[in-house]
Design an enzyme around this catalytic site. Sequence first.
Site, PDB file in Angstrom:
ATOM      1  N   ASP A  10       0.855  -1.185   0.000  1.00 56.20           N
ATOM      2  CA  ASP A  10       0.000   0.000   0.000  1.00 56.20           C
ATOM      3  C   ASP A  10       0.889   1.231   0.000  1.00 56.20           C
ATOM      4  O   ASP A  10       2.090   1.148   0.269  1.00 56.20           O
ATOM      5  CB  ASP A  10      -0.922   0.003   1.222  1.00 56.20           C
ATOM      6  N   SER A  11       0.285   2.387  -0.262  1.00 60.77           N
ATOM      7  CA  SER A  11       1.022   3.638  -0.257  1.00 60.77           C
ATOM      8  C   SER A  11       1.521   4.009   1.137  1.00 60.77           C
ATOM      9  O   SER A  11       2.454   4.779   1.281  1.00 60.77           O
ATOM     10  CB  SER A  11       0.138   4.769  -0.784  1.00 60.77           C
ATOM     11  N   TYR A  42      -0.250   8.418  -2.352  1.00 62.73           N
ATOM     12  CA  TYR A  42      -0.206   8.235  -3.794  1.00 62.73           C
ATOM     13  C   TYR A  42      -1.341   8.979  -4.495  1.00 62.73           C
ATOM     14  O   TYR A  42      -1.232   9.330  -5.662  1.00 62.73           O
ATOM     15  CB  TYR A  42      -0.357   6.743  -4.153  1.00 62.73           C
ATOM     16  N   GLY A  43      -2.443   9.170  -3.802  1.00 56.42           N
ATOM     17  CA  GLY A  43      -3.676   9.619  -4.441  1.00 56.42           C
ATOM     18  C   GLY A  43      -3.654  11.003  -5.044  1.00 56.42           C
ATOM     19  O   GLY A  43      -4.517  11.336  -5.848  1.00 56.42           O
ATOM     20  N   CYS A  73      -4.221  -0.947  -2.154  1.00 60.35           N
ATOM     21  CA  CYS A  73      -4.230   0.499  -2.348  1.00 60.35           C
ATOM     22  C   CYS A  73      -5.276   0.809  -3.412  1.00 60.35           C
ATOM     23  O   CYS A  73      -5.162   0.321  -4.548  1.00 60.35           O
ATOM     24  CB  CYS A  73      -2.851   0.977  -2.797  1.00 60.35           C
ATOM     25  N   THR A  75      -5.855   3.559  -4.940  1.00 58.66           N
ATOM     26  CA  THR A  75      -5.303   4.370  -6.020  1.00 58.66           C
ATOM     27  C   THR A  75      -4.575   3.508  -7.049  1.00 58.66           C
ATOM     28  O   THR A  75      -4.812   3.617  -8.259  1.00 58.66           O
ATOM     29  CB  THR A  75      -4.342   5.425  -5.449  1.00 58.66           C
ATOM     30  N   GLU A 152      -3.021   8.632   8.578  1.00 52.10           N
ATOM     31  CA  GLU A 152      -1.628   8.256   8.843  1.00 52.10           C
ATOM     32  C   GLU A 152      -1.092   8.947  10.095  1.00 52.10           C
ATOM     33  O   GLU A 152      -0.129   8.474  10.710  1.00 52.10           O
ATOM     34  CB  GLU A 152      -0.751   8.609   7.632  1.00 52.10           C
ATOM     35  N   CYS A 186     -10.687   3.489  -0.270  1.00 52.72           N
ATOM     36  CA  CYS A 186      -9.263   3.528   0.073  1.00 52.72           C
ATOM     37  C   CYS A 186      -9.115   2.684   1.328  1.00 52.72           C
ATOM     38  O   CYS A 186      -9.958   2.760   2.234  1.00 52.72           O
ATOM     39  CB  CYS A 186      -8.814   4.969   0.331  1.00 52.72           C
ATOM     40  N   THR A 187      -8.051   1.900   1.418  1.00 52.78           N
ATOM     41  CA  THR A 187      -7.915   0.999   2.562  1.00 52.78           C
ATOM     42  C   THR A 187      -7.579   1.731   3.855  1.00 52.78           C
ATOM     43  O   THR A 187      -7.582   1.121   4.931  1.00 52.78           O
ATOM     44  CB  THR A 187      -6.850  -0.091   2.282  1.00 52.78           C
ATOM     45  N   HIS A 188      -7.307   3.028   3.778  1.00 49.11           N
ATOM     46  CA  HIS A 188      -7.172   3.816   5.010  1.00 49.11           C
ATOM     47  C   HIS A 188      -8.534   4.094   5.646  1.00 49.11           C
ATOM     48  O   HIS A 188      -8.641   4.280   6.859  1.00 49.11           O
ATOM     49  CB  HIS A 188      -6.507   5.163   4.711  1.00 49.11           C
TER      50      HIS A 188
END
Length: 269
Positions: A10-11, A42-43, A73, A75, A152, A186-188
């Site tokens: 992932d980013s 990354y997005g 990810c 993105t 993050e 988004c996986t976040h």
Amino acid sequence: MDKRPIGVFDSGLGGLTAVKELRRILPNEDIVYFGDTGRVPYGTRSDETIIRYARSDMDFLLKHEPKRVLVACGTVSTVALPILKKEYDLPIDGVVEAAARSAAKLTKKGVVGVMGTPATIRSGEYERLLKSFAPGIRTVSAACPLLVPLVENGRISPDDIVISTVVSEYLAEIKSEGVDVLIMGCTHYPLLEPVVAAFMGENTQLVSPGREAAALIARELRENGNGNSPGRRGEAEYFVSDSVEGFSALAETFLREKVTGSVSLVDIE
């Protein structure tokens, strides 16, 4: 039986939400995770940069000889996945198709919301897939550029006025359109599920791409007989491209468990 690990990248740390689901559904599998914390997010990057980053992430994971890779990810899954599948000779799964398929099945009103990074929304991939699964579906999308950096940095509490304000601003139009399913693209974003759910209300079902992708991988491993030995506890290795300090504490927020595997720093460039 195939004892090789599942690779995941992932980013940043958002892909750990997918790792959490993989470890829950496939507890006997070994996992190698790479979080590109030095180049997150990354997005907001150009498509060319995203593709270049994705290739370097794949090249790193291939050193660990995975039997398949999950691009955790949103993105990269929308921008670079077709290219990766052509260039690398192993199964590569993204987090977009499984989520879109699930949303198409869940919606009763035929109106689906998509929240994602600017690159994910710009790609139009969710809209394309949703229409392929159910041509009558209408999609309402929102680019959410600030959410990944906030997650993050641990800003995920429903009591946090900053994240609550940003989420409500980004999702106002989606809510006003009366969607009954919202893809957290988004996986976040699953870490923001309580915040998003509080704003959207109980009549909106939330779809987690990482959860759907993990379920898909589990089904394919069972069908193909490529799982690891049953009855064992899988191990996990974690790699990041920026400082490992504080990784374990923040990673535990994503995984909802203590980090038991090793954590190493990688010079991804």
